[in-house]
Structures are given as C-alpha cells and as structure tokens.
Design an enzyme around this catalytic site. Structure first.
Site, PDB file in Angstrom:
ATOM      1  N   TYR A 174      -1.932  -0.354  10.993  1.00 38.72           N
ATOM      2  CA  TYR A 174      -2.048  -1.039   9.699  1.00 38.72           C
ATOM      3  C   TYR A 174      -0.851  -0.745   8.810  1.00 38.72           C
ATOM      4  O   TYR A 174      -0.174  -1.658   8.321  1.00 38.72           O
ATOM      5  CB  TYR A 174      -3.337  -0.622   8.990  1.00 38.72           C
TER       6      TYR A 174
ATOM      7  N   LYS B 111       2.217  -3.230   7.396  1.00 43.20           N
ATOM      8  CA  LYS B 111       2.509  -3.440   5.976  1.00 43.20           C
ATOM      9  C   LYS B 111       3.933  -3.011   5.640  1.00 43.20           C
ATOM     10  O   LYS B 111       4.615  -3.652   4.832  1.00 43.20           O
ATOM     11  CB  LYS B 111       1.505  -2.672   5.110  1.00 43.20           C
TER      12      LYS B 111
ATOM     13  N   THR C 200       0.818  -1.211   0.000  1.00 46.84           N
ATOM     14  CA  THR C 200       0.000   0.000   0.000  1.00 46.84           C
ATOM     15  C   THR C 200       0.851   1.260   0.000  1.00 46.84           C
ATOM     16  O   THR C 200       2.007   1.241   0.465  1.00 46.84           O
ATOM     17  CB  THR C 200      -0.905   0.012   1.251  1.00 46.84           C
ATOM     18  N   ASP C 201       0.267   2.358  -0.475  1.00 50.41           N
ATOM     19  CA  ASP C 201       0.970   3.645  -0.412  1.00 50.41           C
ATOM     20  C   ASP C 201       1.025   4.199   1.006  1.00 50.41           C
ATOM     21  O   ASP C 201       1.798   5.119   1.301  1.00 50.41           O
ATOM     22  CB  ASP C 201       0.323   4.666  -1.347  1.00 50.41           C
ATOM     23  N   GLU C 202       0.226   3.631   1.920  1.00 54.92           N
ATOM     24  CA  GLU C 202       0.178   4.164   3.277  1.00 54.92           C
ATOM     25  C   GLU C 202       1.491   3.967   4.042  1.00 54.92           C
ATOM     26  O   GLU C 202       1.719   4.624   5.063  1.00 54.92           O
ATOM     27  CB  GLU C 202      -0.994   3.556   4.045  1.00 54.92           C
TER      28      GLU C 202
END
Length: 353
Positions: free
Chosen positions: A159, A163, A133-135
């Site tokens: 989260y 990741k 993810t870009d997060e």
C-alpha cells in the site's frame, strides 16, 4: 465554478464533499468506483442537492475523465481515489498497483490535457491536489523526530509503496510539465463514515457486538491520530493558498499507541452504552499475531502547514474520539448496512484469534 473530487464516496472523500458543500456554494462532481469501501449512504444527506453530481467510474477511465472535465470545467481536481488498507495490500497487492499507480497516471494524463487547453485566468487558477499518507515515509523509532516534508520515502508495505509511487508521479508532472499540483500527506484519520476494517470503527463495532477487540502484537504501535473533519479543513486551506509543487504534512499532534486508543474507546463506551452484564468493554481486548512488516511508529510534524498557511487541528484526540463513538452509536442503520457478508468474511479471515 466547480471542483472534481475523485474517491468522494469513501471515508475521507465523502467527509470532504459533505464539509465542502456545507461551507461553499461551489458545485462538486463526485467520481467514485464504489468498491467495497465506497458507500453512497455516506452521501445520503445530499440527495436532490443540485450542487452535488455523483458519477460512478474509475480514475483510470481516460474517456470518462476527459468527458467530465470537458463538460463541467472544474477549476480544481482533488484526488482521494485509492486503495488504502495495508492488510488488504498484503493479501492482494495488484489492486493497489492498478488504482494507486496506474490509475493516478491515467488521471494525471487526462488532467494535463485538460489544463493545457485552458486559457488565461482559468489556467492560472487551476489546481490538482493529491491526497496521500504518512506511511510513504516508513517507520520511526520511539526517539526519532516526527516526519517532516523533507523525510526520505521508505515505504514498507505494498500500500505505502503504491502511494509513494503516485506521489512521485504527481511531483514529476509538476516539474516536467508544469502541472499546478499540491500534495498532502496525512496521518491516521478517524471519524464518521469510516469503513469498519480499520482499528477504531472495528473495535467500536466489535465491542457493541460482544466480540473480541483484536490487537496486533503487543499493541504498542504508535500512530498520530487526525480527526477527519480537521483533515478536510486542512485540504481546503491547502487548495486555497498552498504553493504550487509543495507538499504539506497534515497531522493531529496526537501520538497514541494502538492499545491506548482501544482502552480509550472502551472507557467511553462504558460511559455511553454500558454492557448489560456491567463488565468493562476492555475485557474483550484480545491480542493476535502481529501484522507482517508492521511499522512501529508514525508521527507527523505539521508545523509547515501551521506556519505557512495558518492551519492547525480544531479537535484534540479526546474530543474527536468522543464525537466518533457517539456518531457510531447514533448511526446504527449505517453500521448494519456496511457490515455485510463480504465484510464479515474479510474480518474473519484477517483477524483470526
């Protein structure tokens, strides 16, 4: 030939499996734990299809993974399996640590052992593709350039931290053991089969039910929106031609504030299924307390993927969001089945007005 897909009954994973089998004769072994967001109804159209084998299980189950690898001898593993909702990670981070970090570790160990036993061309062609993810990159200001693959990791939620850790493990297994890995970091996905805890499906369902459309804070949090089928095509392309050990950002080039997204949904619903009282759906928009530690802006620079591999999204936000709304209108039985008591309990807890 076959591929092993983990998390293949979830939102992005199931879309990938469906798309893969629509364009390829290659078989899919589909492993999913079937937690709240995993849904076999997403795969109903594959019932009886010999190319699709579903197995219920956990990526952390080393014996099961080893059995599947030994029996089916896949030429690639595509790892979608993850706990993925920021709000849930805030309330219960342990599941995210167990699945996203510990689970990925066990999966990597099983895959490494399998790969080490391969010979010749089978070993040279094998790939492990990790979907992220870009997060992991943190948050951007209004004027910051979009995230590139060289951005420093600065995760801000349990989260995204979990990741980020899984990404680092994948990288380490390439550099330490030579495992042939690829990593993709995507922006916010939307489209068919999206579990209705996320912004777009939640607001579509609430709008049709006459319920408030909950908007965190001032609604000016910006995300880059990627139609899920475009994401699937990007993963296929990276799997086909990506350079080993490389990271590829996948984005839709569609930066939108959350409030603008919801207003767009309302406008489309006003057209396709107007309210009985004639009022616009936008009157249901309700602002609620902001999420703890809410990242202000994400944006993906996907130019590396376009330059190196020739990929770019087929859908604009306008075309993709219209297809998404129409899908939810056309698939009310699916919506009713996923909107169970447990889901409603969660919504009532999380989106208190």
């Amino acid at each position: 030939m076959s591929i092993l897909v983990t998390g293949g009954a979830g939102f992005i994973g199931s879309n990938f499996v469906l798309d893969w089998l629509s364009v390829s004769d290659e078989s899919v072994i589909n492993l999913d734990k079937l937690t709240y967001a995993g849904n076999l109804e997403n795969l109903a159209t594959l019932e009886g299809k010999q190319q699709h084998t579903f197995v219920r299980g956990d990526i952390g189950d080393a014996d099961l993974i080893t059995q599947l690898l030994t029996e089916h001898k896949p030429r690639a593993v595509i790892n979608f399996a993850a706990e993925s909702h920021v709000d849930r990670s805030i309330h219960g981070p342990e599941d995210f640590i167990q699945t996203n970090i510990v689970g990925t570790f066990h999966l990597l160990e099983s895959v490494r052992a399998y790969w080490n036993e391969l010979k010749g061309e089978a070993k040279n062609l094998f790939r492990f593709l990790h979907v992220s993810t870009d997060e992991v990159y943190g948050s951007l200001s209004k004027t910051d350039p979009a995230f590139s693959e060289t951005n420093r990791y600065e995760p801000n939620s349990p989260y995204s931290a979990s990741k980020a850790a899984s990404d680092h493990l994948v990288r380490a297994y390439h550099h330490t053991y030579g495992l042939p890995v690829l990593t993709t970091n995507c922006s916010n996905n939307y489209g068919p089969y999206h579990f209705p805890e996320k912004l777009i499906p939640l607001c579509i369902l609430n709008a049709l039910a006459g319920k408030p459309l909950p908007i965190y804070g001032d609604g000016q949090q910006v995300r880059d929106w990627l139609y899920v089928k475009d994401h699937c095509s990007a993963i296929r392309r990276v799997l086909e031609a990506g350079r080993l050990g490389e990271v590829y950002n996948v984005g839709g080039w569609n930066e939108k504030a959350n409030l603008d997204v919801v207003n767009t949904l309302c406008t489309i619903l006003d057209e396709l299924q107007p309210r009985a009282d004639g009022k616009p759906y936008s009157t249901q928009i309700t602002f609620i307390k902001d999420r703890a530690g809410h990242d202000r802006r994400y944006a993906i620079d996907a130019s590396k993927l376009e330059k190196d591999l020739g990929w770019k999204p087929a859908e604009t936000f306008e075309t993709g969001i219209r297809k998404t709304v129409q899908w939810y209108l056309d698939n009310q039985p699916w919506v009713a089945n996923v909107s169970s008591g447990a889901y409603q309990d969660w919504v009532n807890k999380q989106y208190t007005i």
